[in-house]
Design a protein around this motif. Sequence first.
Motif, mmCIF file in Angstrom:
data_model
loop_
_atom_site.group_PDB
_atom_site.id
_atom_site.type_symbol
_atom_site.label_atom_id
_atom_site.label_comp_id
_atom_site.label_asym_id
_atom_site.label_seq_id
_atom_site.Cartn_x
_atom_site.Cartn_y
_atom_site.Cartn_z
ATOM 1 N N TYR A 80 35.808 99.479 30.626
ATOM 2 C CA TYR A 80 37.170 99.118 30.216
ATOM 3 C C TYR A 80 38.086 100.349 30.235
ATOM 4 C CZ TYR A 80 41.021 97.505 27.313
ATOM 5 O OH TYR A 80 42.270 97.194 26.848
ATOM 6 N N TYR A 81 37.515 101.521 29.984
ATOM 7 C CA TYR A 81 38.312 102.751 29.902
ATOM 8 C C TYR A 81 38.279 103.558 31.199
ATOM 9 C CZ TYR A 81 38.165 101.589 24.964
ATOM 10 O OH TYR A 81 38.276 100.935 23.764
ATOM 11 N N SER A 82 37.097 103.769 31.758
ATOM 12 C CA SER A 82 36.953 104.466 33.035
ATOM 13 C C SER A 82 35.489 104.437 33.456
ATOM 14 C CB SER A 82 37.399 105.926 32.933
ATOM 15 O OG SER A 82 37.076 106.615 34.135
ATOM 16 N N ASP A 83 35.263 104.201 34.738
ATOM 17 C CA ASP A 83 33.882 104.224 35.233
ATOM 18 C C ASP A 83 33.368 105.653 35.395
ATOM 19 O OD1 ASP A 83 35.315 105.031 37.439
ATOM 20 O OD2 ASP A 83 34.620 103.424 38.758
ATOM 21 N N ARG A 84 34.212 106.633 35.088
ATOM 22 C CA ARG A 84 33.799 108.045 35.164
ATOM 23 C C ARG A 84 33.148 108.524 33.864
ATOM 24 N NH1 ARG A 84 36.772 110.744 39.066
ATOM 25 N NH2 ARG A 84 35.328 112.466 38.688
ATOM 26 N N ILE A 85 33.242 107.729 32.812
ATOM 27 C CA ILE A 85 32.630 108.105 31.536
ATOM 28 C C ILE A 85 31.118 107.926 31.645
ATOM 29 C CG2 ILE A 85 32.465 107.546 29.076
ATOM 30 C CD1 ILE A 85 35.397 106.531 29.283
ATOM 31 N N ILE A 86 30.379 108.906 31.145
ATOM 32 C CA ILE A 86 28.916 108.827 31.117
ATOM 33 C C ILE A 86 28.524 108.307 29.736
ATOM 34 C CG2 ILE A 86 26.760 110.132 31.260
ATOM 35 C CD1 ILE A 86 28.427 112.226 32.944
ATOM 36 N N ALA A 87 28.043 107.059 29.681
ATOM 37 C CA ALA A 87 27.674 106.415 28.417
ATOM 38 C C ALA A 87 26.162 106.483 28.255
ATOM 39 C CB ALA A 87 28.155 104.970 28.404
ATOM 40 N N LEU A 88 25.715 107.001 27.113
ATOM 41 C CA LEU A 88 24.282 107.254 26.932
ATOM 42 C C LEU A 88 23.706 106.508 25.738
ATOM 43 C CD1 LEU A 88 24.317 111.113 27.548
ATOM 44 C CD2 LEU A 88 23.786 109.298 29.195
ATOM 45 N N THR A 89 22.523 105.974 25.936
ATOM 46 C CA THR A 89 21.789 105.290 24.878
ATOM 47 C C THR A 89 20.319 105.698 24.959
ATOM 48 O OG1 THR A 89 21.405 103.152 23.798
ATOM 49 C CG2 THR A 89 21.357 103.174 26.222
ATOM 50 N N GLY A 90 19.517 105.111 24.104
ATOM 51 C CA GLY A 90 18.090 105.413 24.074
ATOM 52 C C GLY A 90 17.465 104.676 22.915
ATOM 53 N N SER A 91 16.236 104.979 22.617
ATOM 54 C CA SER A 91 15.591 104.378 21.456
ATOM 55 C C SER A 91 16.204 104.982 20.196
ATOM 56 C CB SER A 91 14.085 104.670 21.485
ATOM 57 O OG SER A 91 13.864 106.058 21.249
ATOM 58 N N PRO A 92 16.070 104.291 19.048
ATOM 59 C CA PRO A 92 16.572 104.890 17.805
ATOM 60 C C PRO A 92 16.013 106.290 17.565
ATOM 61 C CG PRO A 92 16.043 102.584 17.444
ATOM 62 C CD PRO A 92 15.576 102.921 18.835
ATOM 63 N N GLU A 93 14.761 106.512 17.930
ATOM 64 C CA GLU A 93 14.140 107.824 17.736
ATOM 65 C C GLU A 93 14.771 108.879 18.651
ATOM 66 O OE1 GLU A 93 11.796 104.620 16.303
ATOM 67 O OE2 GLU A 93 12.384 104.980 18.395
ATOM 68 N N GLU A 94 15.056 108.490 19.890
ATOM 69 C CA GLU A 94 15.684 109.431 20.835
ATOM 70 C C GLU A 94 17.103 109.793 20.390
ATOM 71 O OE1 GLU A 94 13.604 108.247 25.094
ATOM 72 O OE2 GLU A 94 15.200 106.965 24.303
ATOM 73 N N ILE A 95 17.854 108.778 19.958
ATOM 74 C CA ILE A 95 19.228 109.030 19.491
ATOM 75 C C ILE A 95 19.199 109.918 18.255
ATOM 76 C CG2 ILE A 95 21.285 107.954 18.484
ATOM 77 C CD1 ILE A 95 21.020 107.545 21.541
ATOM 78 N N ASP A 96 18.282 109.634 17.356
ATOM 79 C CA ASP A 96 18.178 110.434 16.132
ATOM 80 C C ASP A 96 17.842 111.892 16.461
ATOM 81 O OD1 ASP A 96 18.298 110.404 13.219
ATOM 82 O OD2 ASP A 96 16.174 110.915 13.315
ATOM 83 N N ALA A 97 16.979 112.098 17.445
ATOM 84 C CA ALA A 97 16.587 113.461 17.832
ATOM 85 C C ALA A 97 17.778 114.230 18.394
ATOM 86 C CB ALA A 97 15.455 113.407 18.857
ATOM 87 N N VAL A 98 18.588 113.573 19.227
ATOM 88 C CA VAL A 98 19.763 114.250 19.802
ATOM 89 C C VAL A 98 20.806 114.513 18.712
ATOM 90 C CG1 VAL A 98 21.672 114.055 21.465
ATOM 91 C CG2 VAL A 98 19.369 113.305 22.105
ATOM 92 N N ALA A 99 21.000 113.547 17.818
ATOM 93 C CA ALA A 99 21.951 113.745 16.719
ATOM 94 C C ALA A 99 21.534 114.935 15.855
ATOM 95 C CB ALA A 99 22.065 112.477 15.876
ATOM 96 N N ARG A 100 20.242 115.068 15.582
ATOM 97 C CA ARG A 100 19.756 116.195 14.778
ATOM 98 C C ARG A 100 19.935 117.511 15.538
ATOM 99 N NH1 ARG A 100 14.617 115.590 14.429
ATOM 100 N NH2 ARG A 100 14.291 113.390 14.737
ATOM 101 N N LEU A 101 19.704 117.470 16.845
ATOM 102 C CA LEU A 101 19.882 118.649 17.691
ATOM 103 C C LEU A 101 21.327 119.154 17.630
ATOM 104 C CD1 LEU A 101 17.968 120.143 19.694
ATOM 105 C CD2 LEU A 101 18.870 118.655 21.491
ATOM 106 N N TYR A 102 22.259 118.213 17.530
ATOM 107 C CA TYR A 102 23.692 118.538 17.499
ATOM 108 C C TYR A 102 24.267 118.561 16.082
ATOM 109 C CZ TYR A 102 24.271 118.727 22.508
ATOM 110 O OH TYR A 102 24.208 119.130 23.823
ATOM 111 N N ASN A 103 23.393 118.394 15.092
ATOM 112 C CA ASN A 103 23.818 118.399 13.691
ATOM 113 C C ASN A 103 24.904 117.341 13.430
ATOM 114 O OD1 ASN A 103 23.496 119.363 11.085
ATOM 115 N ND2 ASN A 103 25.132 120.865 11.300
#
Length: 195
Positions: free
Chosen positions: A117-140
């Motif tokens: 809806y906004y732009s096909d150039r945006i990189i949208a990322l998902t994963g398992s809850p554990e993967e998302i939690d790990a990246v969130a912790r990595l980035y505080n």
Amino acid sequence: MGVAALAVAAGAAAAVLSRQVLEPYKPAIEIPGERVLPDFTLTDQNGNPFKLSSVKGKAVLIYFGYTHCPDVCPLVMTKYGQLVKALGNRANDVALIFITVDPERDNVEAMKKYVAYYSDRIIALTGSPEEIDAVARLYNVYYKKYPPDEKGNYLVDHYALVLGADRKHILRLAFTPDMPFEEYQKGVEWLLTKP
């Protein structure tokens, strides 16, 4: 307009231009130091693995949010879409990344539909809850899912700054969702000037 008035106008214009040269852009939220963004792997909206290091050489904006967000996420995604248009060919030198903090609802299909809806150039990322939690912790990055209502709908409280890094992925600045678009554009152009 008389010669004197033209001279005054020309002098005023020169003063403004010289002030712009003497006073270069300074980010509203500048991040000191040389912190390099940590690498990670998640799944993009096309179902492919995405590593942050795969866009080394591009300036990067990273935002953590979710597709059901009622307020700040649409503001940021709108700015992402505006950046793609305003930068023209230079948009190829910028990776605009959106990472979900609601992986239970934000699967690959939901992410693809949302960012399209906004732009096909945006990189949208998902994963398992554990993967998302790990990246969130990595980035505080903080996020918290609230209990669902009787219809199963729920909100997710989350960190709302957009992180901006240069081509070497050194963290340089941050944006708030409600900053004017001009700040985003100047900030990205400033990131692109970094060696």
